[in-house]
Design a protein around this motif. Structure first.
Motif, mmCIF file in Angstrom:
data_model
loop_
_atom_site.group_PDB
_atom_site.id
_atom_site.type_symbol
_atom_site.label_atom_id
_atom_site.label_comp_id
_atom_site.label_asym_id
_atom_site.label_seq_id
_atom_site.Cartn_x
_atom_site.Cartn_y
_atom_site.Cartn_z
ATOM 1 N N GLU A 16 0.819 -1.260 0.135
ATOM 2 C CA GLU A 16 -0.033 -0.004 -0.049
ATOM 3 C C GLU A 16 1.005 1.088 0.020
ATOM 4 O O GLU A 16 0.546 2.316 -0.752
ATOM 5 C CB GLU A 16 -0.989 0.039 1.218
ATOM 6 N N ASN A 17 1.994 1.346 0.928
ATOM 7 C CA ASN A 17 2.927 2.390 0.781
ATOM 8 C C ASN A 17 3.436 2.445 -0.439
ATOM 9 O O ASN A 17 3.725 3.774 -1.033
ATOM 10 C CB ASN A 17 3.797 2.085 1.815
ATOM 11 N N GLY A 18 3.910 1.392 -1.252
ATOM 12 C CA GLY A 18 4.464 1.505 -2.637
ATOM 13 C C GLY A 18 3.499 1.985 -3.600
ATOM 14 O O GLY A 18 3.961 2.704 -4.565
ATOM 15 N N LEU A 19 2.147 1.636 -3.400
ATOM 16 C CA LEU A 19 1.242 2.510 -4.413
ATOM 17 C C LEU A 19 0.924 3.726 -4.201
ATOM 18 O O LEU A 19 0.744 4.624 -4.921
ATOM 19 C CB LEU A 19 -0.288 1.679 -4.116
ATOM 20 N N SER A 20 1.288 4.236 -2.713
ATOM 21 C CA SER A 20 1.181 5.757 -2.619
ATOM 22 C C SER A 20 2.111 6.519 -3.230
ATOM 23 O O SER A 20 2.052 7.563 -3.757
ATOM 24 C CB SER A 20 1.086 5.995 -0.962
ATOM 25 N N TYR A 21 3.577 6.041 -3.131
ATOM 26 C CA TYR A 21 4.403 6.508 -3.834
ATOM 27 C C TYR A 21 4.274 6.496 -5.460
ATOM 28 O O TYR A 21 4.620 7.626 -5.849
ATOM 29 C CB TYR A 21 5.840 5.649 -3.515
ATOM 30 N N ALA A 22 3.953 5.435 -6.063
ATOM 31 C CA ALA A 22 3.603 5.243 -7.421
ATOM 32 C C ALA A 22 2.619 6.410 -7.742
ATOM 33 O O ALA A 22 2.621 7.162 -8.896
ATOM 34 C CB ALA A 22 3.324 3.882 -7.720
ATOM 35 N N THR A 23 1.530 6.573 -6.828
ATOM 36 C CA THR A 23 0.401 7.565 -7.244
ATOM 37 C C THR A 23 0.943 9.047 -7.243
ATOM 38 O O THR A 23 0.911 9.658 -8.150
ATOM 39 C CB THR A 23 -0.668 7.276 -6.316
ATOM 40 N N VAL A 24 1.864 9.286 -6.236
ATOM 41 C CA VAL A 24 2.462 10.654 -6.149
ATOM 42 C C VAL A 24 3.183 10.978 -7.369
ATOM 43 O O VAL A 24 3.166 12.012 -7.917
ATOM 44 C CB VAL A 24 3.012 10.867 -4.803
ATOM 45 N N LYS A 25 4.039 9.751 -7.420
ATOM 46 C CA LYS A 25 4.905 9.800 -8.692
ATOM 47 C C LYS A 25 4.268 10.232 -10.057
ATOM 48 O O LYS A 25 4.675 10.905 -10.905
ATOM 49 C CB LYS A 25 5.838 8.783 -8.749
ATOM 50 N N ASN A 26 3.248 9.509 -10.165
ATOM 51 C CA ASN A 26 2.423 9.599 -11.380
ATOM 52 C C ASN A 26 1.892 10.951 -11.596
ATOM 53 O O ASN A 26 1.740 11.641 -12.775
ATOM 54 C CB ASN A 26 1.335 8.762 -11.579
ATOM 55 N N LYS A 27 1.269 11.450 -10.398
ATOM 56 C CA LYS A 27 0.727 12.893 -10.412
ATOM 57 C C LYS A 27 1.794 13.844 -10.903
ATOM 58 O O LYS A 27 1.508 14.961 -11.588
ATOM 59 C CB LYS A 27 0.053 13.277 -9.198
ATOM 60 N N THR A 28 3.066 13.647 -10.506
ATOM 61 C CA THR A 28 4.276 14.592 -10.571
ATOM 62 C C THR A 28 4.425 14.548 -11.993
ATOM 63 O O THR A 28 4.648 15.596 -12.677
ATOM 64 C CB THR A 28 5.507 14.350 -9.553
#
Length: 130
Positions: A12-24
């Motif tokens: 779940e933490n990895g998904l949060s990171y990937a989501t923030v990276k995708n938005k950036t």
């Protein structure tokens, strides 16, 4: 009770990171033609450090103590301050952003597949192996 020894939480933490990276990355692509826009990126180590320090809460032992907590909205995101890719001051390299987007999509999908595998295992155990 932790069924998977923290694996789901880590995914779940990895998904949060990937989501923030995708938005950036999407923000960088959207601002490709904006003069003086500096490209942004996400650092996992910075995001981890900020996430560990983000949710600080005081222990109130008396009603007169002030209740507070500190939170940050987008941990790990930083700008390239000295980067100037084009004449108009824009710092977005579209080739790099598209490659980063593809890499991040593969990472995100791998995490989703791993979570699905964990949940399918749980479902098999619940059904009794059938």
């Amino acid at each position: 009770m932790n069924l998977f020894g923290g694996t789901i939480n880590n995914l779940e933490n990895g998904l949060s990171y990937a989501t923030v990276k995708n938005k950036t990355i999407a923000q960088n692509i959207a601002n490709n033609d904006t003069p003086n826009y500096k490209a942004k990126d996400v650092s996992f180590s910075k995001m981890l450090n900020e996430a560990q320090n983000t949710y600080i809460q005081a222990n109130r032992t008396d009603q007169r103590h002030i209740d507070f907590s500190a939170k940050k909205s987008t941990p790990g995101v930083y700008s390239y301050t000295n980067l100037r890719y084009r004449e108009n001051g824009n710092g977005v390299d579209m080739d790099k952003e598209q490659a980063s987007l593809a890499e991040n999509t593969i990472y995100y999908n791998a995490l989703i597949d791993r979570i699905n595998g964990k949940l399918n295992t749980l479902q098999t155990v619940i059904k009794g192996g059938n």
